[in-house]
Design an enzyme around this catalytic site. Structure first.
Site, PDB file in Angstrom:
ATOM      1  N   GLY A   1       0.801  -1.217   0.000  1.00 49.20           N
ATOM      2  CA  GLY A   1       0.000   0.000   0.000  1.00 49.20           C
ATOM      3  C   GLY A   1       0.832   1.264   0.000  1.00 49.20           C
ATOM      4  O   GLY A   1       0.421   2.288   0.562  1.00 49.20           O
ATOM      5  N   ALA A   2       2.014   1.216  -0.635  1.00 53.20           N
ATOM      6  CA  ALA A   2       2.865   2.397  -0.812  1.00 53.20           C
ATOM      7  C   ALA A   2       3.283   3.037   0.511  1.00 53.20           C
ATOM      8  O   ALA A   2       3.597   4.223   0.551  1.00 53.20           O
ATOM      9  CB  ALA A   2       2.168   3.438  -1.704  1.00 53.20           C
TER      10      ALA A   2
ATOM     11  N   SER B   1       4.612  -5.640  -2.762  1.00 52.85           N
ATOM     12  CA  SER B   1       4.753  -4.209  -3.022  1.00 52.85           C
ATOM     13  C   SER B   1       5.496  -3.540  -1.861  1.00 52.85           C
ATOM     14  O   SER B   1       6.596  -3.971  -1.514  1.00 52.85           O
ATOM     15  CB  SER B   1       3.384  -3.581  -3.288  1.00 52.85           C
ATOM     16  OG  SER B   1       3.510  -2.294  -3.845  1.00 52.85           O
ATOM     17  N   ALA B   2       4.914  -2.536  -1.214  1.00 56.42           N
ATOM     18  CA  ALA B   2       5.580  -1.947  -0.047  1.00 56.42           C
ATOM     19  C   ALA B   2       5.787  -2.999   1.039  1.00 56.42           C
ATOM     20  O   ALA B   2       6.755  -2.929   1.804  1.00 56.42           O
ATOM     21  CB  ALA B   2       4.766  -0.777   0.495  1.00 56.42           C
TER      22      ALA B   2
ATOM     23  N   ASP C   1       4.284  -5.323 -13.850  1.00 61.91           N
ATOM     24  CA  ASP C   1       4.074  -4.625 -12.575  1.00 61.91           C
ATOM     25  C   ASP C   1       3.923  -3.115 -12.758  1.00 61.91           C
ATOM     26  O   ASP C   1       3.238  -2.449 -11.980  1.00 61.91           O
ATOM     27  CB  ASP C   1       5.282  -4.870 -11.652  1.00 61.91           C
ATOM     28  CG  ASP C   1       4.965  -5.828 -10.520  1.00 61.91           C
ATOM     29  OD1 ASP C   1       3.824  -5.800 -10.025  1.00 61.91           O
ATOM     30  OD2 ASP C   1       5.858  -6.593 -10.130  1.00 61.91           O
TER      31      ASP C   1
ATOM     32  N   HIS D   1       0.343  -5.028 -11.464  1.00 67.33           N
ATOM     33  CA  HIS D   1       0.738  -4.946 -10.064  1.00 67.33           C
ATOM     34  C   HIS D   1      -0.372  -5.506  -9.168  1.00 67.33           C
ATOM     35  O   HIS D   1      -1.546  -5.174  -9.345  1.00 67.33           O
ATOM     36  CB  HIS D   1       1.013  -3.480  -9.707  1.00 67.33           C
ATOM     37  CG  HIS D   1       1.738  -3.294  -8.422  1.00 67.33           C
ATOM     38  ND1 HIS D   1       2.960  -3.869  -8.163  1.00 67.33           N
ATOM     39  CD2 HIS D   1       1.427  -2.588  -7.301  1.00 67.33           C
ATOM     40  CE1 HIS D   1       3.370  -3.521  -6.957  1.00 67.33           C
ATOM     41  NE2 HIS D   1       2.449  -2.755  -6.409  1.00 67.33           N
TER      42      HIS D   1
END
Length: 552
Positions: free
Chosen positions: A124-125, A211-212, A336, A452
């Site tokens: 979630g960045a 991701s994050a 991605d 992604h």
């Protein structure tokens, strides 16, 4: 026939009578009581939702152990996510009281004992997300039920602080940052101390994330603070070397937030920020949602971990000795970068719109800016070498996606694999490329591969838990991924374990660079070597060797 019916009834009755459960479990904070599920013959599962792994965190401070509770804590409801912005960054939801985890414990034939443990770190960045993920009714993306049941492993999902409260940093000791990473570490340490009571093996903990969250896994493997706690790690579409994973000028962003909330930007900035209303602080921690080819979205992702001299005592690339004895599986999705390229070059998503050569050059120019014209020219020749004299609309669109995929995910992943393998002691290294085409783009973008986060539904077994939304091939793929992941968790080798796999996955070495391509059609031939070597060579060798013209 009557005798057969009686025997079946008796077997069902015996099954119900002998229901398998941990019952009330003793943890360091007190007793917890979860929910027991009957899944099938001799298959039960205990689910514990919302166990606190730390106290309510103090603002911009490391988490501390929970003081405990009296009586038995009912853990049958998920707890609030950590305070965060909505997707449009216009409102705030969640709670500061958010350091909780969820546990799925399978009982197959008998009560769980000494099972391997998988700890999930969500993506979630570093700004969004929670331990459960998106959901429809009671079907949560990050439910560990399918992995736990099919792989016979314990699954744990954790919440951690995100946004301003998790990652804002003044760049000095007054507010060093990385609070979200410390939360993740506290959860891993709690699992290590307590999981034996749930039938888990504290010496066999695998941390996995996307991701994050994949970058978070990478940081957790590299920090000296996890020595002896993590045995294995899996990073999906995110590593510590990604260009968005570390903010090297956190003070600049902290001052921007401070000005928004009427705090000074001098030595008293940290003290003022700590006294500011948490929702106001969260709302101030926005990033621009606008971008373009010459100012790509990746440059907006600045609310991220920092090199603080503590959790991260050095550049991530210099910390791989700390992960020398950790088995590490790392990979990316083949497209991605599509999600992010959609912001920068919107024309890629419209079949009849032309994505121009100028847009490709603008994007490459922005991503190689510090090397000036030489960076752009070398990059353009690298990415257009197969274009021919008249590239199709689709070819140009796919090139834009390839540039962003390589820059943001694939090349940093390859660099991470190389560093892990070359620093390895007992730790083994495995590389994958996930290439299952996006399910929703078959009509409008038939060229789109795995976008992604497309891998998440398969890792978490959604084709099994929501079968009406998928085809048989998707269940095949989900079965493959759960097999590889849980075999790896048990043995350090994705090929060896309780579940059969369709292809033998070779180790990645610092000279061999072999990888497995994962999709629903895979067979023994889906093993490759030196993934996208020309492009990896451009970003890791050719570009850095060019003289720097502009400082970042």
């Amino acid at each position: 026939m009557a005798v057969l019916r009686i025997l079946v009834a008796l077997s069902v009755l015996l099954e119900i009578i002998s229901a398998t459960s941990l019952g009330v479990v003793s943890t360091e904070g007190g007793m917890v009581d979860g929910q027991n599920l009957f899944l099938g013959f001799f298959r039960y599962m205990d689910v514990f939702r919302g166990i606190p792994f730390a106290d309510i965190p103090k603002r911009f401070e490391k988490p501390v152990r929970h003081p405990g509770w009296s009586g038995t804590l009912k853990t049958t409801q998920y707890r609030d996510k950590c305070l965060q912005l909505d997707a449009l960054m216009t409102s705030v939801s969640g709670n500061e009281d958010c350091l909780y985890l969820n546990i799925w414990v399978p009982h197959i034939g008998s009560v769980a004992s000494n099972l391997p443990v998988m700890v999930w770190i969500h993506g979630g960045a570093f700004m969004f997300g929670d331990a459960m993920g998106i959901h429809f009714l009671d079907n949560y993306l990050y439910s560990g039920q399918e992995i736990a049941d099919r792989g016979n492993v314990i699954v744990v999902t954790v919440g951690y602080r995100v946004g301003s409260l998790g990652f804002l940093s003044t760049g000095d000791s007054t507010m060093p940052g990385n609070y979200g990473l410390w939360d993740q570490q506290a959860a891993i340490a709690w699992v290590h101390r307590n999981i034996r009571s749930f039938g888990g093996d504290p010496s066999n903990i695998t941390v996995f994330g996307e991701s994050a969250g994949g970058a978070g896994v990478s940081f957790q493997a590299l920090t000296p603070h996890n020595k002896g706690l993590i045995r294995r790690a899996i990073s999906q579409s995110g590593v510590s070397l990604c260009p968005w994973a570390v903010n090297r000028n956190p003070r600049k962003y902290a001052e921007e937030v401070a000005l928004k909330v009427n705090c000074p930007t001098d030595d008293s900035m940290a003290a003022c920020l700590k006294m500011t209303d948490p929702k106001v602080l969260t709302l101030a921690g926005t990033v621009p949602l606008t971008s373009s080819a010459d100012d790509p979205f990746v440059n907006n992702l600045v609310l991220s971990p920092v090199i603080d001299g503590d959790f991260l005592p050095d550049e991530p690339s210099n910390l791989f000795h700390n992960a020398a004895d950790i088995d590490y599986m790392v990979g990316a999705n083949d497209m991605d970068g599509h999600f992010f390229a959609s912001f920068d070059v919107p024309s890629i998503n419209f079949p009849l719109l032309v994505t121009s050569v100028d847009e490709v050059k603008a994007l490459l120019g922005a991503l190689t800016k510090e090397k000036g014209t030489a960076g752009l020219e070398n990059g353009f020749s690298t990415y257009t070498i197969d274009w021919g004299s008249n590239p199709s609309l689709e070819t140009v669109k796919k090139t834009v996606v390839a540039i962003e995929t390589d820059y943001m995910f694939l090349v940093p992943t390859q660099a991470t694999l190389y560093l892990h393998a070359s620093n390895a002691g007992t730790g083994r290294t495995y590389s994958y490329l996930f290439s299952q085409p996006n399910r929703l783009a078959a009509v409008t973008k038939p060229w789109l591969g795995a976008d992604h986060a497309d891998d998440l539904q398969y890792v978490f077994g959604k084709p099994f838990s929501t079968p009406l939304g998928y085809w048989p091939k998707h269940r095949d793929l989900s079965g493959y991924m759960i097999a590889y992941w849980t075999n790896f968790v048990k043995t350090g080798d994705p090929n060896s374990g309780d579940l059969r796999v369709p292809a033998t996955w070779p180790t990645f070495t610092s000279t061999g660079h072999r990888f497995l391509e994962i999709n629903s059609k895979m067979d023994a031939g889906y093993v490759g070597q030196k993934l996208r070597l020309r492009y990896v060579n451009f970003w890791t060798s050719v570009l850095p060797s060019l003289p720097t013209v502009y400082l970042k």
